[in-house]
Write an enzyme that holds these catalytic residues in place. Sequence first.
Site, PDB file in Angstrom:
ATOM      1  NE  ARG A  42      -3.954  -2.085   0.463  1.00 15.71           N
ATOM      2  CZ  ARG A  42      -4.205  -3.033  -0.433  1.00 15.71           C
ATOM      3  NH1 ARG A  42      -3.505  -3.108  -1.548  1.00 15.71           N
ATOM      4  NH2 ARG A  42      -5.150  -3.918  -0.206  1.00 15.71           N
ATOM      5  CD  GLU A  96      -4.303  28.834   4.852  1.00 19.64           C
ATOM      6  OE1 GLU A  96      -4.392  29.486   3.791  1.00 19.64           O
ATOM      7  OE2 GLU A  96      -3.228  28.338   5.227  1.00 19.64           O
ATOM      8  CB  SER A 117      -7.321  10.946  -2.098  1.00 19.56           C
ATOM      9  OG  SER A 117      -7.628  12.071  -2.882  1.00 19.56           O
ATOM     10  CD  GLU A 142       8.781  33.483   1.560  1.00 19.74           C
ATOM     11  OE1 GLU A 142       9.635  32.610   1.348  1.00 19.74           O
ATOM     12  OE2 GLU A 142       8.987  34.486   2.261  1.00 19.74           O
ATOM     13  CD  GLU A 144      -1.127  30.905  -0.236  1.00 19.87           C
ATOM     14  OE1 GLU A 144      -1.986  30.024  -0.259  1.00 19.87           O
ATOM     15  OE2 GLU A 144      -1.108  31.824   0.609  1.00 19.87           O
TER      16      GLU A 144
END
Length: 187
Positions: A42, A96, A117, A142, A144
Amino acid sequence: MHYKSSKKFEETTISTQEVFQGKIITLQVDQVQLPNGQIASREIIRHPGAVAVLALVDNKMLVVEQYRKPLERSQVEIPAGKLDPGEAPLEAALRELAEETGYRAGSLKLISSFSTSPGFADEIIHMYLAENLIKGEAAPDEDEFLECEAITLDEAKQYMQEQRISDAKTIMAVYAWQIYQLTGQIG
């Protein structure tokens, strides 16, 4: 209340090999024993978790457009980001939102926490509804480069049809917003 998982399909880890450790993720390969006794591999991505914010102002949803290298194109998404070490999801959501949009939330409510996921990653995103917003100055990281806009529900649906919005968290936010408009309930 948390879901208690059944053990009937449990895979027992025999060994773990860390293959890569990056700034955000770790990749490991586990050897596992399957319920039928056979052995399998896995590949697992370990991620610190993330937050996403459905931020509503004047009956519009705040979104940011930014380039996503894995997709090799720009995307329109709700404000989001990873959890810092030891950071509570609520605090990360406030951080954020402010960093990416400049807005501060007057109220924040958890909509849902979900796996992104689960076939190969342990990332959990905690999605919040932010209302009673107060405008301020954005201060992205910085590395972004993004642009914030406020869109209507019809515009969000159009962006989805055009594939400008194509990530699961933002699509989920659009549908949660639609339910919220119809019922006044969220989460």
